[in-house]
Design a protein around this motif. Structure first.
Motif, PDB file in Angstrom:
ATOM      1  N   VAL A   9      -6.905  -1.750  -2.766  1.00  0.00           N
ATOM      2  CA  VAL A   9      -6.141  -0.393  -3.174  1.00  0.00           C
ATOM      3  C   VAL A   9      -6.914   0.172  -4.071  1.00  0.00           C
ATOM      4  O   VAL A   9      -7.818   0.037  -4.833  1.00  0.00           O
ATOM      5  N   ILE A  42      -2.787   3.403  -1.393  1.00  0.00           N
ATOM      6  CA  ILE A  42      -2.105   3.598  -2.658  1.00  0.00           C
ATOM      7  C   ILE A  42      -1.521   2.487  -3.333  1.00  0.00           C
ATOM      8  O   ILE A  42      -1.634   2.066  -4.355  1.00  0.00           O
ATOM      9  N   ASN A  43      -0.615   1.546  -2.423  1.00  0.00           N
ATOM     10  CA  ASN A  43      -0.014   0.507  -3.130  1.00  0.00           C
ATOM     11  C   ASN A  43       0.616  -0.141  -1.853  1.00  0.00           C
ATOM     12  O   ASN A  43       0.615   0.075  -0.720  1.00  0.00           O
ATOM     13  N   THR A  44       0.931  -1.636  -2.160  1.00  0.00           N
ATOM     14  CA  THR A  44       1.687  -2.547  -1.172  1.00  0.00           C
ATOM     15  C   THR A  44       2.906  -2.620  -1.779  1.00  0.00           C
ATOM     16  O   THR A  44       3.082  -3.313  -2.757  1.00  0.00           O
ATOM     17  N   LEU A  45       4.203  -2.479  -1.317  1.00  0.00           N
ATOM     18  CA  LEU A  45       5.599  -3.018  -1.539  1.00  0.00           C
ATOM     19  C   LEU A  45       6.043  -3.533  -0.502  1.00  0.00           C
ATOM     20  O   LEU A  45       6.348  -3.416   0.760  1.00  0.00           O
ATOM     21  N   ARG A  57       0.926  11.337   1.742  1.00  0.00           N
ATOM     22  CA  ARG A  57       1.206   9.902   1.483  1.00  0.00           C
ATOM     23  C   ARG A  57       2.113   9.354   2.474  1.00  0.00           C
ATOM     24  O   ARG A  57       3.124  10.275   3.005  1.00  0.00           O
TER      25      ARG A  57
END
Length: 70
Positions: A9, A42-45, A57
């Motif tokens: 990340v 950016i992120n993992t959800l 994004r």
């Protein structure tokens, strides 16, 4: 070369290859995932990965992220 899902990340990576069927490749290209382009996770959800590509994004599934090699 490794799949995008293994990248850290916040780390900027260069796209080296986009795999999958022709339809999947075209879809990813339309989202901005082209060879030579930069991508940052950016992120993992859950099962999704949020990435920054071409100053936008984008959320893609883990399966799609597996097809993008960096």
């Amino acid at each position: 070369m490794m799949p995008l899902t293994l990248a850290s990340v916040g780390e900027r990576n260069t796209i080296r290859k986009v795999g999958g069927s022709p339809e999947v490749k075209k879809h990813l290209e339309n989202l901005g995932f082209v060879v030579g382009g930069d991508v940052t996770i950016i992120n993992t959800l859950g099962g999704n990965v949020i990435v920054s590509v071409k100053e936008a994004r984008v959320a893609i599934s883990r399966e799609m992220a597996q097809k993008i090699m960096v």
